[in-house]
Scaffold this motif. Structure first.
Motif, mmCIF file in Angstrom:
data_model
loop_
_atom_site.group_PDB
_atom_site.id
_atom_site.type_symbol
_atom_site.label_atom_id
_atom_site.label_comp_id
_atom_site.label_asym_id
_atom_site.label_seq_id
_atom_site.Cartn_x
_atom_site.Cartn_y
_atom_site.Cartn_z
ATOM 1 N N ASN A 1 22.404 -74.467 26.118
ATOM 2 C CA ASN A 1 21.590 -73.268 26.345
ATOM 3 C C ASN A 1 20.776 -73.368 27.642
ATOM 4 O O ASN A 1 19.605 -73.006 27.694
ATOM 5 N N GLY A 2 21.423 -73.907 28.684
ATOM 6 C CA GLY A 2 20.769 -74.022 29.981
ATOM 7 C C GLY A 2 19.893 -75.247 30.152
ATOM 8 O O GLY A 2 19.365 -75.490 31.241
ATOM 9 N N LYS A 3 19.713 -76.048 29.099
ATOM 10 C CA LYS A 3 18.873 -77.248 29.187
ATOM 11 C C LYS A 3 19.673 -78.410 29.786
ATOM 12 O O LYS A 3 20.874 -78.522 29.556
ATOM 13 N N PRO A 4 19.008 -79.303 30.527
ATOM 14 C CA PRO A 4 19.726 -80.436 31.126
ATOM 15 C C PRO A 4 20.055 -81.535 30.119
ATOM 16 O O PRO A 4 20.919 -82.374 30.382
ATOM 17 N N TYR A 5 19.395 -81.543 28.976
ATOM 18 C CA TYR A 5 19.663 -82.546 27.942
ATOM 19 C C TYR A 5 19.074 -82.059 26.627
ATOM 20 O O TYR A 5 18.195 -81.192 26.597
ATOM 21 N N VAL A 6 19.574 -82.651 25.520
ATOM 22 C CA VAL A 6 19.119 -82.251 24.191
ATOM 23 C C VAL A 6 18.916 -83.505 23.350
ATOM 24 O O VAL A 6 19.792 -84.381 23.300
ATOM 25 N N PHE A 7 17.773 -83.604 22.688
ATOM 26 C CA PHE A 7 17.505 -84.705 21.777
ATOM 27 C C PHE A 7 18.103 -84.394 20.407
ATOM 28 O O PHE A 7 18.117 -83.243 19.973
ATOM 29 N N GLY A 8 18.561 -85.416 19.719
ATOM 30 C CA GLY A 8 19.087 -85.205 18.372
ATOM 31 C C GLY A 8 19.865 -86.404 17.874
ATOM 32 O O GLY A 8 20.109 -87.362 18.607
ATOM 33 N N TYR A 9 20.291 -86.316 16.616
ATOM 34 C CA TYR A 9 20.957 -87.445 15.964
ATOM 35 C C TYR A 9 22.242 -87.041 15.253
ATOM 36 O O TYR A 9 22.839 -87.853 14.558
ATOM 37 N N LYS A 10 22.671 -85.803 15.405
ATOM 38 C CA LYS A 10 23.834 -85.344 14.656
ATOM 39 C C LYS A 10 25.105 -85.978 15.214
ATOM 40 O O LYS A 10 25.371 -85.904 16.416
ATOM 41 N N VAL A 11 25.870 -86.590 14.326
ATOM 42 C CA VAL A 11 27.112 -87.249 14.735
ATOM 43 C C VAL A 11 28.125 -86.202 15.176
ATOM 44 O O VAL A 11 28.263 -85.145 14.563
ATOM 45 N N ARG A 12 28.811 -86.518 16.254
ATOM 46 C CA ARG A 12 29.819 -85.687 16.937
ATOM 47 C C ARG A 12 29.186 -84.598 17.800
ATOM 48 O O ARG A 12 29.845 -84.074 18.680
ATOM 49 N N ARG A 13 27.915 -84.277 17.547
ATOM 50 C CA ARG A 13 27.253 -83.282 18.386
ATOM 51 C C ARG A 13 26.302 -83.953 19.383
ATOM 52 O O ARG A 13 26.394 -83.709 20.587
ATOM 53 N N HIS A 14 25.409 -84.802 18.897
ATOM 54 C CA HIS A 14 24.499 -85.541 19.771
ATOM 55 C C HIS A 14 24.993 -86.973 20.007
ATOM 56 O O HIS A 14 24.851 -87.511 21.099
#
Length: 285
Positions: free
Chosen positions: A134-147
């Motif tokens: 969504n236009g962000k340079p990075y995303v924090f998270g822990y979801k497997v296969r997504r983060h």
């Protein structure tokens, strides 16, 4: 800055050798404009006869042959223990690295010095399209296969001084899930970086595994008493046909709790981390 690339391979064919070599070359070539980054390449090799074969890797590659049979976390731990770099890469051999893949991670590291775990993105994956950021340079998270993409994890080596090495009960399945909860338990943030691109040639490896599918999925006996009742429901019965996966599922939930408990623990853990209270996670996860 020394980067230790830990690459797992089972070099049993020319196509696998070529793919692994391309992986290494693309990784180094993609950062050739950044003279501050040096690479140490550790190949953790399952083919115990590779030195007697015609497959010869460049001199900059250190080939390590564990004595035991393949185990995903155990083999990665061999590499982590042998690594000298400030950062380690936990890599499959079916990757193609795009320009500045590691430099972009270092930019995020500079903004967030306490973050020690990162993943690049493969925009061909259905889990991380361009719209995911969504236009962000990075995303924090822990979801497997997504983060968290287990085929390519980059971590500061000192992270494992805090968390301990990877849990070797996970020989393949649920290894990524365990890594995710390990980070959360120790209050460590993880980030996927939009401009760090690595292509995952998953289909090529899948074709090689398909030849060994029967042994890979079924060569394990699981006592019926160890199989949770919910596995026999219509939604989950398919796992009974994939014994190795079911074994990983059982080990994971014996360690972390039932699926419902894991979901609750992870939700609370993420809230604590977001508010700077991640140190509390070790008391209930």
């Amino acid at each position: 800055m020394l980067f230790s690339a830990i690459i797992l391979s089972n070099t049993k064919s020319q196509s696998i050798f070529d793919m692994t070599l391309h992986c290494m070359e693309s990784m180094i070539d993609a950062e050739k404009d950044n003279s501050t980054i040096k690479f140490e390449v550790l190949l953790i090799e399952s083919n115990k006869q590779i030195h007697d074969s015609t497959y010869k890797f460049p001199d900059y590659v250190k080939v390590i042959i564990p004595s035991e049979d393949f185990n995903f976390h155990a083999f990665l731990n061999v590499g982590i223990k042998a690594a000298s770099g400030d950062f380690v890469g936990l890599f499959n051999n079916d990757l193609i690295f795009q320009k500045n893949w590691f430099s972009e991670i270092l930019k995020v590291k500079e903004k967030h010095p306490n973050v020690q775990s990162f993943c690049p993105v493969d925009y061909d994956s259905k889990f991380t399209p361009q719209s995911f950021f969504n236009g962000k340079p990075y995303v924090f998270g822990y979801k497997v296969r997504r983060h968290i993409v287990g085929w390519c994890i980059i971590a500061e080596r000192k992270l494992f001084n805090k968390t301990g090495l990877l849990d070797e009960r996970f020989s393949f399945f649920y290894a990524d899930d365990d890594y995710s909860l390990m980070l959360q338990k120790h209050g460590k943030k993880h980030v996927i970086v939009a401009n760090s691109e690595v292509s995952h040639l998953e289909s090529k490896v899948s074709k090689e595994l398909e030849k060994k599918k029967s042994a890979f999925f079924d060569d394990v006996e699981i006592p019926e008493k160890d199989i949770p009742k919910y596995i026999y429901t219509e939604q989950n019965r398919w796992m009974l046909e994939r014994k190795k996966l079911l074994e990983g599922h059982i080990i994971f939930h014996k360690k972390w709790g039932s699926p419902k408990k894991v979901a609750i623990k992870s939700k609370i853990g993420r809230i604590f981390i977001a508010y700077g209270l991640g140190f509390l996670n070790k008391y209930f996860m």
